[in-house]
Structure formats: C-alpha cells, structure tokens
Design a protein around this motif. Structure first.
Motif, PDB file in Angstrom:
ATOM      1  N   PHE A 193       0.605  -1.636  -0.315  1.00 12.75           N
ATOM      2  CA  PHE A 193      -0.040  -0.173   0.047  1.00 12.75           C
ATOM      3  C   PHE A 193       1.311   1.119   0.130  1.00 12.75           C
ATOM      4  N   GLU A 194       0.386   2.188  -0.920  1.00 12.82           N
ATOM      5  CA  GLU A 194       1.093   3.184  -0.705  1.00 12.82           C
ATOM      6  C   GLU A 194       0.432   4.298  -0.791  1.00 12.82           C
ATOM      7  N   GLY A 195       0.167   6.294  -0.002  1.00  9.50           N
ATOM      8  CA  GLY A 195      -0.179   6.726  -0.766  1.00  9.50           C
ATOM      9  C   GLY A 195      -0.432   8.032   0.354  1.00  9.50           C
ATOM     10  N   PHE A 196       0.023   6.999   1.414  1.00  8.56           N
ATOM     11  CA  PHE A 196      -0.470   7.627   2.876  1.00  8.56           C
ATOM     12  C   PHE A 196      -0.341   8.822   2.752  1.00  8.56           C
ATOM     13  N   ASN A 197      -0.348   9.633   3.804  1.00 11.42           N
ATOM     14  CA  ASN A 197      -0.133  10.959   4.557  1.00 11.42           C
ATOM     15  C   ASN A 197       1.247  11.458   4.328  1.00 11.42           C
ATOM     16  N   SER A 198       2.425  10.414   5.117  1.00  8.44           N
ATOM     17  CA  SER A 198       3.541  11.288   4.602  1.00  8.44           C
ATOM     18  C   SER A 198       4.433   9.712   5.299  1.00  8.44           C
ATOM     19  N   PRO A 199       5.657   9.333   5.066  1.00  5.82           N
ATOM     20  CA  PRO A 199       6.170   8.253   5.264  1.00  5.82           C
ATOM     21  C   PRO A 199       6.485   7.019   6.917  1.00  5.82           C
ATOM     22  N   LEU A 200       6.195   7.911   8.400  1.00  2.90           N
ATOM     23  CA  LEU A 200       5.573   8.466   9.110  1.00  2.90           C
ATOM     24  C   LEU A 200       4.574   7.470   9.467  1.00  2.90           C
ATOM     25  N   GLN A 201       3.077   7.712   8.857  1.00  3.44           N
ATOM     26  CA  GLN A 201       1.923   6.948   8.982  1.00  3.44           C
ATOM     27  C   GLN A 201       2.409   6.049   8.064  1.00  3.44           C
ATOM     28  N   LYS A 202       3.267   5.357   7.021  1.00  4.55           N
ATOM     29  CA  LYS A 202       2.941   4.316   6.272  1.00  4.55           C
ATOM     30  C   LYS A 202       3.702   3.349   7.394  1.00  4.55           C
ATOM     31  N   GLU A 203       4.848   3.598   8.246  1.00  6.90           N
ATOM     32  CA  GLU A 203       5.610   3.076   9.150  1.00  6.90           C
ATOM     33  C   GLU A 203       4.955   2.184  10.224  1.00  6.90           C
ATOM     34  N   HIS A 204       4.082   3.264  10.433  1.00  7.76           N
ATOM     35  CA  HIS A 204       2.968   3.331  11.594  1.00  7.76           C
ATOM     36  C   HIS A 204       1.919   2.263  11.229  1.00  7.76           C
ATOM     37  N   PHE A 205       1.294   2.807   9.886  1.00  7.72           N
ATOM     38  CA  PHE A 205       0.255   1.665   9.355  1.00  7.72           C
ATOM     39  C   PHE A 205       0.830   0.380   9.637  1.00  7.72           C
ATOM     40  N   ASN A 206       1.987   0.233   8.691  1.00  9.84           N
ATOM     41  CA  ASN A 206       2.838  -1.331   8.864  1.00  9.84           C
ATOM     42  C   ASN A 206       3.569  -2.589  10.308  1.00  9.84           C
ATOM     43  N   GLU A 207       4.039  -1.319  11.214  1.00  9.58           N
ATOM     44  CA  GLU A 207       4.348  -1.780  11.970  1.00  9.58           C
ATOM     45  C   GLU A 207       3.429  -1.708  13.258  1.00  9.58           C
ATOM     46  N   ASN A 208       2.653  -1.046  13.858  1.00  6.31           N
ATOM     47  CA  ASN A 208       1.917  -0.311  14.891  1.00  6.31           C
ATOM     48  C   ASN A 208       0.429  -0.757  14.433  1.00  6.31           C
ATOM     49  N   TYR A 209      -0.214  -0.715  13.685  1.00  5.39           N
ATOM     50  CA  TYR A 209      -1.238  -1.394  13.429  1.00  5.39           C
ATOM     51  C   TYR A 209      -1.737  -2.674  12.765  1.00  5.39           C
ATOM     52  N   MET A 210      -1.620  -2.484  11.232  1.00  7.62           N
ATOM     53  CA  MET A 210      -1.590  -3.899  10.892  1.00  7.62           C
ATOM     54  C   MET A 210      -0.434  -4.481  11.136  1.00  7.62           C
ATOM     55  N   GLN A 211       0.670  -5.051  11.533  1.00  8.61           N
ATOM     56  CA  GLN A 211       1.888  -5.398  11.900  1.00  8.61           C
ATOM     57  C   GLN A 211       2.284  -6.957  10.633  1.00  8.61           C
ATOM     58  N   SER A 212       2.859  -5.774   9.813  1.00  8.53           N
ATOM     59  CA  SER A 212       2.682  -6.680   7.990  1.00  8.53           C
ATOM     60  C   SER A 212       4.107  -7.673   8.256  1.00  8.53           C
ATOM     61  N   GLU A 213       4.762  -7.273   9.389  1.00  4.82           N
ATOM     62  CA  GLU A 213       6.086  -8.595   9.165  1.00  4.82           C
ATOM     63  C   GLU A 213       5.263 -10.176   9.752  1.00  4.82           C
ATOM     64  N   GLN A 214       4.451  -9.701  11.224  1.00  2.00           N
ATOM     65  CA  GLN A 214       3.618 -11.028  11.334  1.00  2.00           C
ATOM     66  C   GLN A 214       2.431 -11.818  10.848  1.00  2.00           C
ATOM     67  N   PHE A 215       1.861 -10.273   9.884  1.00  2.00           N
ATOM     68  CA  PHE A 215       0.284 -10.876   8.906  1.00  2.00           C
ATOM     69  C   PHE A 215       1.288 -10.084   7.480  1.00  2.00           C
ATOM     70  N   PRO A 216       1.377 -10.429   6.710  1.00  2.00           N
ATOM     71  CA  PRO A 216       1.870  -9.881   5.713  1.00  2.00           C
ATOM     72  C   PRO A 216       0.881  -9.960   4.965  1.00  2.00           C
ATOM     73  N   GLU A 217       0.043 -10.893   4.751  1.00  2.00           N
ATOM     74  CA  GLU A 217      -1.600 -10.836   3.565  1.00  2.00           C
ATOM     75  C   GLU A 217      -2.493 -10.609   4.369  1.00  2.00           C
ATOM     76  N   ALA A 218      -3.229  -9.996   3.677  1.00  2.00           N
ATOM     77  CA  ALA A 218      -5.141 -10.085   3.578  1.00  2.00           C
ATOM     78  C   ALA A 218      -5.202 -10.942   2.601  1.00  2.00           C
ATOM     79  N   SER A 219      -6.853 -11.551   2.535  1.00  2.00           N
ATOM     80  CA  SER A 219      -7.694 -12.327   1.457  1.00  2.00           C
ATOM     81  C   SER A 219      -8.633 -12.685   1.987  1.00  2.00           C
ATOM     82  N   PHE A 220      -9.329 -12.556   0.745  1.00  2.00           N
ATOM     83  CA  PHE A 220     -10.693 -12.836   1.056  1.00  2.00           C
ATOM     84  C   PHE A 220     -10.988 -14.788  -0.446  1.00  2.00           C
TER      85      PHE A 220
END
Length: 182
Positions: free
Chosen positions: A69-96
C-alpha cells in the motif's frame, strides 16, 4: 487391443475436457482504503492484488500484500500503518476466498450484481463475510468492482487512545480488477 486403448484415451480426453475448470486470474488488481476520522483523512492503495476465479465451481481467492500500500499522508504514517496497526511482519497478507452465491452464465456478456460469500482474513483474524460486487463479463475478461467496509475492531487491530481522533474504526475498502482466462 490398440483400438480399445485409443477409444479409452479419446473417451478420457472428452470427459476431462467437459469438466475442465475455467480459471481466470489477475496479478494487478487495485485495492484502495479510506479512513475518515474527525481529525485526519487517510487514503492508500495498492496495484498488487492477485486473484483467481474458477468459473466451473464459482470459487474465488484474492490476496494482497499489506506492505504494497502507498499514498499515505507521510512516510511516518505508512510506517505506523505497517508496524503499529497492521503488524505487516507478522501478518504480511490480507485475503478473501470463498464462493459466488449467484449462478451466472459467463458466456453472456454483460454486468451482473453478485454476492461473494467467504472468509475475509485481515491481521490474522478471519471473518465470514458476504460482499456484494459488480461483475462485467466482456467475452475475453471478467471485471470486478466492489466497495465494502471493514471494522478494525473485528480484526483485533488496535487504535491507541492517542490517535483515536485520527484513525477511524470503519475503513472503506474498494477493489477493482480485470481477470483473464489462464
């Protein structure tokens, strides 16, 4: 003996071609999301959704890499999205994945409203969902468009008190993709 083997082979070939799955795939579907909180609007998208539909069984599966995902308001916001909320390292994908409820004659071009019933996996938490979508059969491809909401609380995604006014619990997700016969 040779004639029997040849007839057996031809019969097998005809039978397997009749039940052959018809699979359509995409590697560049677009997924966008929008968080509209009182103090901040967040929009992000990815052009990396991968998916497939087996028309013979009405089964489908789609997945997206969270870090794409791209297009966040700032690089810091993207970092928080991946690290603090979505925990992308632990949960790298979403699926349906699941099944299309309606029966469609894919040989007839046109637009159809369908319901896709399946399991939506976000942040390691699976939810049974029915998501309404528009399918357009063009003859050589299938286009899918859909918009639906995802509650962060349904997927155990934490919203710290300090950002409660900047991050909405209800996220609006939109998808758009075109699938081609494999």
């Amino acid at each position: 003996q040779m004639r029997l083997s040849f007839l057996t082979f031809i019969t097998w070939l005809i039978c397997t071609s009749l039940v052959q799955p018809v699979i359509y795939t995409s590697n560049n579907g677009v997924v966008s999301f929008r968080s509209e909180a009182p103090f901040e609007l967040i929009n992000a998208s990815s052009k990396e959704m991968k998916g497939a539909i087996d028309l013979s069984k009405s089964n489908f599966a789609f997945r997206i890499r969270i870090r794409s995902f791209e297009g966040f308001n700032s690089p810091l916001q993207k970092e928080h999205f991946n690290e603090n909320y979505m925990q992308s390292e632990q949960f790298p994908e979403a699926s349906f994945s699941g099944k299309i409820i309606e029966t469609i004659d894919y040989s007839i071009k046109g637009k159809y409203i369908i319901r896709a019933k399946g399991k939506l996996m976000v942040h390691g938490v699976e939810q049974e969902r029915i998501i309404k979508s528009e399918i357009e059969v063009t003859g050589n491809s299938i286009r899918i468009n859909s918009s639906f909401s995802v509650l962060l609380s349904d997927h155990n995604i934490p919203i710290p008190r300090v950002v409660k006014e900047k991050l909405a619990n209800e996220i609006i997700v939109s998808i758009s993709t075109e699938l081609f016969a494999k």
